[in-house]
Design a protein around this motif. Structure first.
Motif, PDB file in Angstrom:
ATOM      1  N   TYR A   1      -9.306   3.169  -3.264  1.00 42.78           N
ATOM      2  CA  TYR A   1      -9.435   4.587  -3.008  1.00 42.78           C
ATOM      3  C   TYR A   1      -9.348   4.875  -1.520  1.00 42.78           C
ATOM      4  O   TYR A   1      -9.624   4.023  -0.684  1.00 42.78           O
ATOM      5  N   LEU A   2      -9.015   6.073  -1.217  1.00 40.10           N
ATOM      6  CA  LEU A   2      -8.833   6.476   0.179  1.00 40.10           C
ATOM      7  C   LEU A   2     -10.128   6.356   0.965  1.00 40.10           C
ATOM      8  O   LEU A   2     -11.184   6.694   0.477  1.00 40.10           O
ATOM      9  N   GLN A   3      -9.998   5.885   2.162  1.00 43.13           N
ATOM     10  CA  GLN A   3     -11.161   5.737   3.031  1.00 43.13           C
ATOM     11  C   GLN A   3     -10.988   6.548   4.305  1.00 43.13           C
ATOM     12  O   GLN A   3     -11.422   6.159   5.359  1.00 43.13           O
ATOM     13  N   GLY A   4     -10.298   7.674   4.222  1.00 43.47           N
ATOM     14  CA  GLY A   4     -10.198   8.558   5.374  1.00 43.47           C
ATOM     15  C   GLY A   4      -8.999   8.333   6.269  1.00 43.47           C
ATOM     16  O   GLY A   4      -9.050   8.643   7.450  1.00 43.47           O
ATOM     17  N   ASN A   5      -7.919   7.789   5.763  1.00 43.21           N
ATOM     18  CA  ASN A   5      -6.706   7.611   6.558  1.00 43.21           C
ATOM     19  C   ASN A   5      -5.860   8.872   6.451  1.00 43.21           C
ATOM     20  O   ASN A   5      -5.458   9.257   5.366  1.00 43.21           O
TER      21      ASN A   5
ATOM     22  N   LEU B   1      -3.662   3.171  -2.863  1.00 43.81           N
ATOM     23  CA  LEU B   1      -3.437   4.364  -2.056  1.00 43.81           C
ATOM     24  C   LEU B   1      -4.159   4.176  -0.728  1.00 43.81           C
ATOM     25  O   LEU B   1      -5.375   4.159  -0.669  1.00 43.81           O
ATOM     26  N   ALA B   2      -3.380   4.026   0.327  1.00 37.81           N
ATOM     27  CA  ALA B   2      -3.948   3.692   1.636  1.00 37.81           C
ATOM     28  C   ALA B   2      -4.156   4.900   2.531  1.00 37.81           C
ATOM     29  O   ALA B   2      -4.894   4.827   3.504  1.00 37.81           O
ATOM     30  N   GLY B   3      -3.507   6.009   2.239  1.00 40.99           N
ATOM     31  CA  GLY B   3      -3.649   7.169   3.100  1.00 40.99           C
ATOM     32  C   GLY B   3      -2.852   8.344   2.584  1.00 40.99           C
ATOM     33  O   GLY B   3      -2.147   8.239   1.589  1.00 40.99           O
ATOM     34  N   VAL B   4      -3.005   9.461   3.263  1.00 43.92           N
ATOM     35  CA  VAL B   4      -2.338  10.701   2.893  1.00 43.92           C
ATOM     36  C   VAL B   4      -1.695  11.300   4.134  1.00 43.92           C
ATOM     37  O   VAL B   4      -2.322  11.364   5.189  1.00 43.92           O
ATOM     38  N   VAL B   5      -0.455  11.727   4.013  1.00 41.86           N
ATOM     39  CA  VAL B   5       0.215  12.510   5.044  1.00 41.86           C
ATOM     40  C   VAL B   5       0.293  13.927   4.508  1.00 41.86           C
ATOM     41  O   VAL B   5       0.847  14.167   3.432  1.00 41.86           O
ATOM     42  N   LEU B   6      -0.292  14.855   5.248  1.00 34.07           N
ATOM     43  CA  LEU B   6      -0.243  16.265   4.875  1.00 34.07           C
ATOM     44  C   LEU B   6       0.937  16.896   5.592  1.00 34.07           C
ATOM     45  O   LEU B   6       0.949  16.992   6.815  1.00 34.07           O
ATOM     46  N   ASN B   7       1.913  17.325   4.831  1.00 36.48           N
ATOM     47  CA  ASN B   7       3.118  17.920   5.396  1.00 36.48           C
ATOM     48  C   ASN B   7       3.058  19.435   5.231  1.00 36.48           C
ATOM     49  O   ASN B   7       2.518  19.934   4.255  1.00 36.48           O
ATOM     50  N   ARG B   8       3.604  20.134   6.196  1.00 32.68           N
ATOM     51  CA  ARG B   8       3.685  21.593   6.169  1.00 32.68           C
ATOM     52  C   ARG B   8       2.308  22.260   6.190  1.00 32.68           C
ATOM     53  O   ARG B   8       2.062  23.225   5.474  1.00 32.68           O
TER      54      ARG B   8
ATOM     55  N   PRO C   1       0.843  -1.197   0.000  1.00 25.29           N
ATOM     56  CA  PRO C   1       0.000   0.000   0.000  1.00 25.29           C
ATOM     57  C   PRO C   1       0.878   1.247   0.000  1.00 25.29           C
ATOM     58  O   PRO C   1       2.012   1.215   0.464  1.00 25.29           O
ATOM     59  N   VAL C   2       0.335   2.332  -0.517  1.00 26.74           N
ATOM     60  CA  VAL C   2       1.071   3.589  -0.617  1.00 26.74           C
ATOM     61  C   VAL C   2       0.446   4.626   0.300  1.00 26.74           C
ATOM     62  O   VAL C   2      -0.771   4.796   0.310  1.00 26.74           O
TER      63      VAL C   2
ATOM     64  N   LEU D   1      -6.491  13.005  -6.300  1.00 24.30           N
ATOM     65  CA  LEU D   1      -7.309  12.430  -7.368  1.00 24.30           C
ATOM     66  C   LEU D   1      -6.474  12.117  -8.605  1.00 24.30           C
ATOM     67  O   LEU D   1      -6.696  11.105  -9.270  1.00 24.30           O
ATOM     68  N   GLY D   2      -5.529  12.985  -8.907  1.00 22.44           N
ATOM     69  CA  GLY D   2      -4.652  12.732 -10.053  1.00 22.44           C
ATOM     70  C   GLY D   2      -3.838  11.463  -9.875  1.00 22.44           C
ATOM     71  O   GLY D   2      -3.681  10.675 -10.811  1.00 22.44           O
ATOM     72  N   CYS D   3      -3.342  11.239  -8.679  1.00 22.24           N
ATOM     73  CA  CYS D   3      -2.592  10.004  -8.410  1.00 22.24           C
ATOM     74  C   CYS D   3      -3.497   8.787  -8.521  1.00 22.24           C
ATOM     75  O   CYS D   3      -3.094   7.752  -9.061  1.00 22.24           O
ATOM     76  N   GLN D   4      -4.732   8.905  -8.045  1.00 22.55           N
ATOM     77  CA  GLN D   4      -5.684   7.803  -8.168  1.00 22.55           C
ATOM     78  C   GLN D   4      -6.011   7.525  -9.629  1.00 22.55           C
ATOM     79  O   GLN D   4      -6.061   6.376 -10.050  1.00 22.55           O
TER      80      GLN D   4
END
Length: 168
Positions: free
Chosen positions: A160-164, A122-129, A92-93, A111-114
């Motif tokens: 697709y992302l499920q809120g991680n 795509l398992a989740g997103v880390v928001l940096n900065r 997973p990414v 969305l572009g990556c998806q």
């Protein structure tokens, strides 16, 4: 540390997709276990799979550090990219997004990556900065609503992302 939070388990492992020894050394330090080079530009796919499996068999968690952007490789098709490595290993990414001075644009990036590779997990997103709690809330809402729209239209919602989320 790569495995902070793991206790009483088998341990941690790490590997890097870059074509140098530095990533593996940093990951080894973070994981407390030998790091592995997983560079597809240096090794055949089966060798990369074997190297990863050997390091991961003794670990509860194996973290792979990608190189450059998710789809960036040696050519426009993304050969030797982190996305290709993730697909090869069935990993997973977690997408790391620089949220400096953006809000809804972050949803477009996700969305572009998806859309570019719907089979990539795509398992989740880390928001940096992230600068403020308000910015974080707007970004979360934008990604959640945008991915919910895509999920509603898609027959294949597994990837697709499920809120991680994570914010740094």
């Amino acid at each position: 540390r790569v495995g902070a939070g793991g206790g009483g388990g088998r341990g941690r492992g790490g590997g890097g997709g870059g074509a140098d020894y530095v990533d593996g050394a940093w990951l080894a330090e973070a994981a407390g276990a030998p790091g592995r080079n997983l560079a597809l530009c240096l090794m055949a796919a089966e060798t990369v799979r074997s190297s990863f499996a050997a390091g991961a068999q003794r670990a509860d968690v194996a973290v792979i550090e990608g190189n450059r952007g998710l789809f960036d490789g040696l050519d426009a098709a993304g050969s030797h990219s982190t996305a290709r490595l993730a697909r090869l290993l069935g990993a997973p990414v977690v997408l790391l997004v620089d949220a400096s001075k953006v809000t809804r644009t972050t949803a477009a990036l996700v969305l572009g990556c998806q859309a570019l590779d719907p089979d990539l997990a795509l398992a989740g997103v880390v928001l940096n900065r992230v600068a403020t709690a308000r910015q974080e809330a707007v970004i979360r809402e934008a990604i959640t609503s945008a991915t919910a729209e895509v999920n509603a239209r898609s027959a294949n919602t597994n990837h697709y992302l499920q809120g991680n989320w994570c914010c740094a």
